[in-house]
Design a protein around this motif. Sequence first.
Motif, PDB file in Angstrom:
ATOM      1  N   ASP A   1     -21.850   6.019  10.687  1.00  0.00           N
ATOM      2  CA  ASP A   1     -20.950   5.654  11.446  1.00  0.00           C
ATOM      3  C   ASP A   1     -21.833   4.869  12.579  1.00  0.00           C
ATOM      4  N   ARG A   2     -22.937   4.691  12.647  1.00  0.00           N
ATOM      5  CA  ARG A   2     -23.708   4.095  13.585  1.00  0.00           C
ATOM      6  C   ARG A   2     -23.548   2.537  13.126  1.00  0.00           C
ATOM      7  N   ALA A   3     -23.296   1.812  14.309  1.00  0.00           N
ATOM      8  CA  ALA A   3     -23.200   0.436  14.176  1.00  0.00           C
ATOM      9  C   ALA A   3     -24.619  -0.389  13.817  1.00  0.00           C
ATOM     10  N   PRO A   4     -24.637  -1.433  13.019  1.00  0.00           N
ATOM     11  CA  PRO A   4     -23.669  -2.087  12.574  1.00  0.00           C
ATOM     12  C   PRO A   4     -23.305  -1.384  11.311  1.00  0.00           C
ATOM     13  N   LEU A   5     -21.778  -1.109  10.930  1.00  0.00           N
ATOM     14  CA  LEU A   5     -21.536  -0.453   9.950  1.00  0.00           C
ATOM     15  C   LEU A   5     -21.520  -0.817   8.700  1.00  0.00           C
ATOM     16  N   ASP A   6     -21.602  -2.431   8.524  1.00  0.00           N
ATOM     17  CA  ASP A   6     -21.920  -2.883   6.978  1.00  0.00           C
ATOM     18  C   ASP A   6     -22.836  -3.979   7.348  1.00  0.00           C
ATOM     19  N   PRO A   7     -24.073  -3.741   7.472  1.00  0.00           N
ATOM     20  CA  PRO A   7     -25.002  -4.814   7.832  1.00  0.00           C
ATOM     21  C   PRO A   7     -25.064  -5.933   6.947  1.00  0.00           C
ATOM     22  N   ALA A   8     -25.018  -5.843   5.619  1.00  0.00           N
ATOM     23  CA  ALA A   8     -24.930  -6.621   4.627  1.00  0.00           C
ATOM     24  C   ALA A   8     -23.799  -7.514   4.545  1.00  0.00           C
ATOM     25  N   GLY A   9     -22.638  -6.985   5.132  1.00  0.00           N
ATOM     26  CA  GLY A   9     -21.324  -7.904   5.141  1.00  0.00           C
ATOM     27  C   GLY A   9     -20.764  -7.947   3.640  1.00  0.00           C
ATOM     28  N   LEU A  10     -20.989  -7.196   2.624  1.00  0.00           N
ATOM     29  CA  LEU A  10     -20.462  -7.137   1.271  1.00  0.00           C
ATOM     30  C   LEU A  10     -19.289  -6.063   1.333  1.00  0.00           C
ATOM     31  N   GLY A  11     -19.271  -5.337   2.233  1.00  0.00           N
ATOM     32  CA  GLY A  11     -18.143  -4.432   2.150  1.00  0.00           C
ATOM     33  C   GLY A  11     -18.567  -2.902   1.901  1.00  0.00           C
ATOM     34  N   ASP A  12     -19.934  -2.798   1.422  1.00  0.00           N
ATOM     35  CA  ASP A  12     -20.257  -1.577   1.018  1.00  0.00           C
ATOM     36  C   ASP A  12     -20.542  -0.538   2.123  1.00  0.00           C
ATOM     37  N   GLY A  13     -20.778  -1.176   3.085  1.00  0.00           N
ATOM     38  CA  GLY A  13     -21.251  -0.237   4.473  1.00  0.00           C
ATOM     39  C   GLY A  13     -22.275   0.700   3.999  1.00  0.00           C
ATOM     40  N   ALA A  14     -23.274   0.602   5.427  1.00  0.00           N
ATOM     41  CA  ALA A  14     -24.309   1.222   5.470  1.00  0.00           C
ATOM     42  C   ALA A  14     -24.170   2.795   5.046  1.00  0.00           C
ATOM     43  N   ARG A  15     -25.123   3.223   4.252  1.00  0.00           N
ATOM     44  CA  ARG A  15     -25.165   4.722   3.797  1.00  0.00           C
ATOM     45  C   ARG A  15     -25.871   5.791   4.590  1.00  0.00           C
ATOM     46  N   ARG A  16     -25.687   7.042   4.755  1.00  0.00           N
ATOM     47  CA  ARG A  16     -26.343   7.947   5.596  1.00  0.00           C
ATOM     48  C   ARG A  16     -27.901   8.142   5.034  1.00  0.00           C
ATOM     49  N   PHE A  17     -27.839   8.381   3.583  1.00  0.00           N
ATOM     50  CA  PHE A  17     -29.336   8.722   3.106  1.00  0.00           C
ATOM     51  C   PHE A  17     -30.279   7.566   3.323  1.00  0.00           C
ATOM     52  N   ALA A  18     -29.804   6.473   2.720  1.00  0.00           N
ATOM     53  CA  ALA A  18     -30.687   5.036   2.861  1.00  0.00           C
ATOM     54  C   ALA A  18     -31.112   4.982   4.388  1.00  0.00           C
ATOM     55  N   ARG A  19     -30.252   4.798   5.316  1.00  0.00           N
ATOM     56  CA  ARG A  19     -30.530   4.557   6.508  1.00  0.00           C
ATOM     57  C   ARG A  19     -31.292   5.528   7.237  1.00  0.00           C
ATOM     58  N   ASP A  20     -31.044   7.006   6.921  1.00  0.00           N
ATOM     59  CA  ASP A  20     -31.980   7.948   7.676  1.00  0.00           C
ATOM     60  C   ASP A  20     -33.380   8.158   7.050  1.00  0.00           C
ATOM     61  N   LEU A  21     -33.392   7.794   5.769  1.00  0.00           N
ATOM     62  CA  LEU A  21     -34.629   7.605   5.471  1.00  0.00           C
ATOM     63  C   LEU A  21     -35.485   6.672   6.088  1.00  0.00           C
ATOM     64  N   ARG A  22     -35.075   5.554   5.952  1.00  0.00           N
ATOM     65  CA  ARG A  22     -35.697   4.123   6.651  1.00  0.00           C
ATOM     66  C   ARG A  22     -36.072   4.759   8.186  1.00  0.00           C
ATOM     67  N   LEU A  23     -35.121   5.116   8.916  1.00  0.00           N
ATOM     68  CA  LEU A  23     -35.261   5.653  10.371  1.00  0.00           C
ATOM     69  C   LEU A  23     -36.312   6.416  10.468  1.00  0.00           C
ATOM     70  N   ARG A  24     -36.336   7.584   9.604  1.00  0.00           N
ATOM     71  CA  ARG A  24     -37.481   8.871   9.520  1.00  0.00           C
ATOM     72  C   ARG A  24     -38.733   7.978   9.552  1.00  0.00           C
ATOM     73  N   LEU A  25     -39.159   7.166   8.754  1.00  0.00           N
ATOM     74  CA  LEU A  25     -40.246   6.459   8.581  1.00  0.00           C
ATOM     75  C   LEU A  25     -40.549   5.686   9.730  1.00  0.00           C
ATOM     76  N   TRP A  26     -39.552   4.787  10.116  1.00  0.00           N
ATOM     77  CA  TRP A  26     -39.924   4.074  11.194  1.00  0.00           C
ATOM     78  C   TRP A  26     -40.380   4.979  12.449  1.00  0.00           C
ATOM     79  N   ARG A  27     -39.622   5.845  12.872  1.00  0.00           N
ATOM     80  CA  ARG A  27     -39.917   6.585  13.926  1.00  0.00           C
ATOM     81  C   ARG A  27     -41.126   7.171  13.995  1.00  0.00           C
ATOM     82  N   GLU A  28     -41.754   7.518  12.883  1.00  0.00           N
ATOM     83  CA  GLU A  28     -43.132   7.933  12.869  1.00  0.00           C
ATOM     84  C   GLU A  28     -44.243   6.829  12.946  1.00  0.00           C
TER      85      GLU A  28
END
Length: 529
Positions: free
Chosen positions: A415-442
Motif C-alpha cells: 500500500d505504499r506509493a507508487p502502488l503500481d510502478p510498472a503500470g501493468l496493473g499487477d501492483g507492487a507486492r509486499r514480499f518483493a518490495r520488502d526484500l529489495r528494501l531490506r537489502l538496500w537499507r543495509e
Amino acid sequence: MPMRDWFLTAAERANPVSRIPVWTTGNLAEPLIHGSAYFDRLVSEVEALRAGDHLFFTDWRGDPDELMRPDGPTVAQLFSQAAQRGVVVKGLLWRSHLDALSFSEAENRSLSEAICAAGGEVLLDQRVRRGGSHHQKLVVLRHPGDPERDVAFAGGIDLCHSRRDDAEHRGDRQAVLMSPRYGDHPPWHDVQLALRGPVVGALDTTFRERWTDPMPLDSENPLAYLRDRLRGSDLRPDPLPDQPADPPPCGPHRIQVLRTYPAVRPRYSFAPDGERTVARGYTKAVRRARRLIYLEDQYLWSTEVADLFARALRDNPELHLVAVVPRHPDVDGRFALPPNLVGREQALALCGKAAPDRVHVFDVENHAGDPVYVHAKVCVVDDVWASVGSDNFNRRSWTHDSELSCAVLDETRDDRAPLDPAGLGDGARRFARDLRLRLWREHLDRDPDGGEDDDLLDPASAVRAITSAADALQRWHDAGRVGPPPPGRLRPHRLARLPWYTRAWALPAYRLVYDPDGRPLRARRSGTW
C-alpha cells in the motif's frame, strides 16, 4: 494478477516427467539475510526434530567443523545428533573435485562419514556433466505427525566455512581460502529463504527425485568409483520413508520452484532432457520488466544472459538495471583471474551498450573499507516478482550444474506509493518490495525498520538515491578518505579492460571451463533455453 503472466506454465516448464507441481499457493517465505541468521534458525529447527521426523539436505560443500553458532554446534554435530535421536537423516553432497584444485572433496567426504557413523546416510553424488557440480543448497525438515511445523530452507548459503557472517560483515572466523584481496576472514553477503506451506512438499519431491534416480553415483568417473569401492563407501541409497502429504496452507505467497539440470548420459529419470526452468523463469519475468530490475549475484557473466537484460532495456526506455556484485573474483593468480574477469566484462559491456545511462553496477564494502564478497543470488523485478536461489546469472548455472531457486509472488498488494510502478496493473507486492528494501537499507546504511524509505520506493528516485550514495563514497575514497565517510557501503563497480593478448586465451578458457553450456544440441543451435 494472472499467475501465467509471471510464472511458467506446465508447457513452459517442459519437463512432464517430473512430479514437481507447476507452482504452489498458500505459502510463507521469509528471507534470512546472512549466514548467521540462517544457521541460527536452522539449529533451532533441527534441534526440535524427534524420532521419525525427516531431515533431507543437498549441498555443494559441507564442512563438518563449521560452527552454526559462536558456541556450536558444528554442522556434523547438529545433523549427527539428530540421527542419534532417531530422525531420518539423508543427504546428497556433491562429490567434488580435489582440494588441491581449491575444491572440497575431503571436507564433503568427512561430513558424509561423520553423519553416517551416527546413523544417517549421506551420499557423495557425482551424477553431473563432466566439469559440472551439484550446486543446490537445500534443507527439508518434515514432521509426519505435525505437518504445520514442516519447513524448508533454500537459497545461496552452503553449510560450510566463510558463510556465518552478519550485517557488520567482519567475516566468518572459519574461512575458506580465496583471493587475498578479501583478507584472512572474507566478509560475506548471502541470502537464504525459510519456507513453509505446500512448497515444502515440492522441495521434498526435488530431493526425492535425485535420491531415487537409478543413475550410478560415480557414473562419469570410473576411477572415483573404484576408490569409493575400495574405501567401502556407500554407493547405493537406501529407501526413503513414505512422503508425507503437503503441509497445509499458511500464508499469502505463491511459489514456483525453478531448477537446472543438464542434459546428461545416462539420462536423469526425472529430467530426461535436463531441466532449465531457472533460465526460462528468469526470461519470462525479465521480459515483463518495465521500471526496475534489481540483482545481487556472484558472477553476472555470459553474453546469453546479458542479452536478455539488454533486450529488455532497449524495449523499455524507463527500465533501469541495478546490480550488486563482488568487487573482486574469489580467485586470484595469473591464469585463474583473467577468465573470471573477461566474462563479466563482456556481459556488462553488452548491457551498457543497450542503455548506458540505465545500467548501474555496484560492489560492497564494510565500514572498515574491506570488500565484501557477494555470494547472494537475488532478483527482484518491478517490486512484483522475486527470486532467491543457488543459481548465478551465467550460462553454467542456467544449463550445466544442478541449481534450485524459488520465485515468489505475494497475493498481498503493497500500500505504499507508487502502488503500481510498472503500470501493468499487477501492483507492487509486499514480499518483493520488502526484500529489495531490506537489502538496500543495509547497503545504504538506512534505518533497518524502514523509517527512511521515502526515496527508495519509486524506481526513479530509488535509482537516484543508490547511485548518489555510491558516488559519494567513491569520492571520499578518491579524496584520500579524509574525515568521516558518507553513509552507505556501495561503490561503483569498476572493470579494467584486459589487454588483447590476455583476452585471446582467457575468453576460450572462460567459455569452455568456467561457463560451459549444458543444453542439448538442438537448444544450443536454436539459441533457446
